[in-house]
Design a protein around this motif. Structure first.
Motif, PDB file in Angstrom:
ATOM      1  N   HIS A   1       0.842  -1.199   0.000  1.00 24.71           N
ATOM      2  CA  HIS A   1       0.000   0.000   0.000  1.00 24.71           C
ATOM      3  C   HIS A   1       0.879   1.253   0.000  1.00 24.71           C
ATOM      4  CE1 HIS A   1      -2.815  -3.050   1.372  1.00 24.71           C
ATOM      5  NE2 HIS A   1      -3.807  -2.202   1.189  1.00 24.71           N
ATOM      6  N   ASP A   2       0.319   2.350  -0.523  1.00 18.13           N
ATOM      7  CA  ASP A   2       0.953   3.671  -0.442  1.00 18.13           C
ATOM      8  C   ASP A   2       2.412   3.634  -0.908  1.00 18.13           C
ATOM      9  OD1 ASP A   2      -1.431   4.572   0.546  1.00 18.13           O
ATOM     10  OD2 ASP A   2      -0.806   4.584   2.644  1.00 18.13           O
ATOM     11  N   ALA A   3       2.612   3.237  -2.156  1.00 17.28           N
ATOM     12  CA  ALA A   3       3.973   3.117  -2.692  1.00 17.28           C
ATOM     13  C   ALA A   3       3.994   3.465  -4.175  1.00 17.28           C
ATOM     14  CB  ALA A   3       4.511   1.715  -2.488  1.00 17.28           C
ATOM     15  N   ALA A   4       5.108   4.053  -4.587  1.00 20.73           N
ATOM     16  CA  ALA A   4       5.333   4.351  -6.005  1.00 20.73           C
ATOM     17  C   ALA A   4       6.652   3.718  -6.426  1.00 20.73           C
ATOM     18  CB  ALA A   4       5.385   5.858  -6.239  1.00 20.73           C
ATOM     19  N   VAL A   5       6.688   3.262  -7.689  1.00 23.03           N
ATOM     20  CA  VAL A   5       7.920   2.705  -8.229  1.00 23.03           C
ATOM     21  C   VAL A   5       8.148   3.272  -9.627  1.00 23.03           C
ATOM     22  CG1 VAL A   5       6.713   0.624  -9.082  1.00 23.03           C
ATOM     23  CG2 VAL A   5       9.205   0.597  -8.810  1.00 23.03           C
ATOM     24  N   VAL A   6       9.380   3.665  -9.894  1.00 22.82           N
ATOM     25  CA  VAL A   6       9.799   4.056 -11.241  1.00 22.82           C
ATOM     26  C   VAL A   6      10.867   3.057 -11.684  1.00 22.82           C
ATOM     27  CG1 VAL A   6      10.880   5.827 -12.683  1.00 22.82           C
ATOM     28  CG2 VAL A   6       9.371   6.503 -10.794  1.00 22.82           C
ATOM     29  N   VAL A   7      10.679   2.476 -12.873  1.00 18.39           N
ATOM     30  CA  VAL A   7      11.720   1.619 -13.438  1.00 18.39           C
ATOM     31  C   VAL A   7      12.328   2.355 -14.630  1.00 18.39           C
ATOM     32  CG1 VAL A   7      12.307  -0.558 -14.566  1.00 18.39           C
ATOM     33  CG2 VAL A   7      10.679  -0.537 -12.657  1.00 18.39           C
ATOM     34  N   THR A   8      13.601   2.650 -14.492  1.00 14.53           N
ATOM     35  CA  THR A   8      14.370   3.365 -15.515  1.00 14.53           C
ATOM     36  C   THR A   8      15.053   2.339 -16.408  1.00 14.53           C
ATOM     37  OG1 THR A   8      14.792   5.153 -13.935  1.00 14.53           O
ATOM     38  CG2 THR A   8      16.225   5.025 -15.869  1.00 14.53           C
ATOM     39  N   ARG A   9      14.889   2.497 -17.726  1.00 13.87           N
ATOM     40  CA  ARG A   9      15.538   1.560 -18.653  1.00 13.87           C
ATOM     41  C   ARG A   9      16.550   2.278 -19.531  1.00 13.87           C
ATOM     42  NH1 ARG A   9      13.146  -1.756 -23.899  1.00 13.87           N
ATOM     43  NH2 ARG A   9      14.957  -3.112 -24.168  1.00 13.87           N
ATOM     44  N   TYR A  10      17.775   1.781 -19.481  1.00 17.55           N
ATOM     45  CA  TYR A  10      18.809   2.181 -20.437  1.00 17.55           C
ATOM     46  C   TYR A  10      18.903   1.075 -21.483  1.00 17.55           C
ATOM     47  CZ  TYR A  10      20.358   5.999 -17.409  1.00 17.55           C
ATOM     48  OH  TYR A  10      20.413   7.163 -16.675  1.00 17.55           O
ATOM     49  N   PHE A  11      18.506   1.392 -22.712  1.00 11.42           N
ATOM     50  CA  PHE A  11      18.416   0.386 -23.774  1.00 11.42           C
ATOM     51  C   PHE A  11      19.798  -0.140 -24.142  1.00 11.42           C
ATOM     52  CE2 PHE A  11      17.732  -0.530 -28.447  1.00 11.42           C
ATOM     53  CZ  PHE A  11      17.015  -1.703 -28.236  1.00 11.42           C
ATOM     54  N   GLY A  12      19.878  -1.466 -24.241  1.00  7.01           N
ATOM     55  CA  GLY A  12      21.171  -2.091 -24.523  1.00  7.01           C
ATOM     56  C   GLY A  12      21.371  -2.515 -25.968  1.00  7.01           C
ATOM     57  N   GLY A  13      20.417  -2.166 -26.845  1.00  3.22           N
ATOM     58  CA  GLY A  13      20.590  -2.477 -28.263  1.00  3.22           C
ATOM     59  C   GLY A  13      19.945  -3.767 -28.711  1.00  3.22           C
ATOM     60  N   VAL A  14      19.441  -4.575 -27.767  1.00  8.50           N
ATOM     61  CA  VAL A  14      18.808  -5.850 -28.114  1.00  8.50           C
ATOM     62  C   VAL A  14      17.331  -5.791 -27.730  1.00  8.50           C
ATOM     63  CG1 VAL A  14      18.813  -8.351 -27.761  1.00  8.50           C
ATOM     64  CG2 VAL A  14      20.974  -7.066 -27.671  1.00  8.50           C
ATOM     65  N   LEU A  15      16.445  -6.059 -28.694  1.00 14.54           N
ATOM     66  CA  LEU A  15      15.005  -6.047 -28.408  1.00 14.54           C
ATOM     67  C   LEU A  15      14.641  -7.261 -27.550  1.00 14.54           C
ATOM     68  CD1 LEU A  15      13.636  -5.036 -31.938  1.00 14.54           C
ATOM     69  CD2 LEU A  15      13.812  -3.588 -29.914  1.00 14.54           C
ATOM     70  N   LEU A  16      13.777  -7.027 -26.567  1.00 15.00           N
ATOM     71  CA  LEU A  16      13.389  -8.116 -25.656  1.00 15.00           C
ATOM     72  C   LEU A  16      12.073  -8.763 -26.039  1.00 15.00           C
ATOM     73  CD1 LEU A  16      14.237  -6.550 -22.155  1.00 15.00           C
ATOM     74  CD2 LEU A  16      15.684  -7.922 -23.633  1.00 15.00           C
ATOM     75  N   GLY A  17      11.276  -8.114 -26.904  1.00 12.47           N
ATOM     76  CA  GLY A  17       9.948  -8.633 -27.207  1.00 12.47           C
ATOM     77  C   GLY A  17       8.989  -8.302 -26.070  1.00 12.47           C
ATOM     78  N   THR A  18       7.694  -8.391 -26.343  1.00 15.63           N
ATOM     79  CA  THR A  18       6.713  -7.975 -25.327  1.00 15.63           C
ATOM     80  C   THR A  18       6.792  -8.839 -24.072  1.00 15.63           C
ATOM     81  OG1 THR A  18       5.027  -9.306 -26.438  1.00 15.63           O
ATOM     82  CG2 THR A  18       5.117  -6.964 -26.997  1.00 15.63           C
ATOM     83  N   GLY A  19       6.882 -10.140 -24.225  1.00 14.82           N
ATOM     84  CA  GLY A  19       6.972 -11.027 -23.056  1.00 14.82           C
ATOM     85  C   GLY A  19       8.231 -10.772 -22.250  1.00 14.82           C
TER      86      GLY A  19
END
Length: 219
Positions: A93-111
């Motif tokens: 409860h009562d929490a925020a999260v930010v996930v920062t992504r630095y792209f590494g050049g390889v696509l991961l696909g949606t999954g």
């Protein structure tokens, strides 16, 4: 009155994973409103201004009544929603999260993206201090020296934390009692001391146990 414990962040943290050369950095913080959440999100976006994505999710309010999330340019449904699902599944409860992504050049696909963002949030949670808040009352018990041994036995049996004890001509014990146990503890102490113990009940609070200490929060 509802006596449901609530898991929340006592201290936010930051965790990082690498997936196919992409860096995913999850940062968590305790928030209680939309304004607090967006102030935190904007602060992280400024900190990681050079990252390709700063995706976020947050929950606030009783029963997770406030929920928001953003994919921040990632394919729809691959970041914000999966991040939110981790918070909800862990019942945070009562929490925020930010996930920062630095792209590494390889696509991961949606999954792959879904798994990476969820894994990053889990790593961030591991780096945070999660506590469980319970509704409670501070109970002051005033007794003579004949009754203190019996009272301490009852408190130990019921695992009631003792906050303070002072010894004068009588003994004054200050304890933290879960709200649902208040009547039962008073009855047990009254019976054990033949009605000689006196009580003073404090205002409703929330409390949590952390590293052997009692943390108290105003309701």
């Amino acid at each position: 009155m509802e006596h449901t414990p609530m898991k929340t962040l006592y201290q936010g943290g930051s965790g990082e994973i690498i997936e196919k050369k992409s860096r995913f950095i999850a940062t968590l913080e305790s928030v209680t409103s939309e304004d607090e959440a967006f102030a935190f999100i904007n602060r992280i976006k400024k900190q990681y201004w050079d990252a390709r994505h700063n995706c976020y999710a947050f929950v606030a309010g009783k029963n997770h009544s406030l929920q928001r999330f953003s994919d921040d340019g990632e394919p729809g449904g691959t970041a914000g929603r999966p991040m939110l699902e981790v918070l909800l599944k862990e019942d945070i409860h009562d929490a925020a999260v930010v996930v920062t992504r630095y792209f590494g050049g390889v696509l991961l696909g949606t999954g792959g993206l879904v798994r990476a963002y969820q894994k990053a949030v889990q790593e961030g949670l591991r780096a945070s201090t999660v506590i469980e808040k319970h509704p409670g009352r501070v109970l002051k018990i005033d007794t003579d020296y004949n009754g203190i041994g019996k009272i301490q036995y009852i408190l130990a049996q019921q695992q009631i934390p003792i906050l303070d004890t002072s010894y004068t001509d009588r003994v004054l014990s200050e304890v933290m009692v879960p709200a649902e146990s208040l009547g039962k503890i008073q009855d047990a102490v009254t019976e054990a001391t033949n009605g000689t113990a006196r009580f003073e009940v404090g205002d409703p609070v929330e409390f949590a146990l952390h590293n052997g200490s009692v943390l108290t929060f105003a309701e």
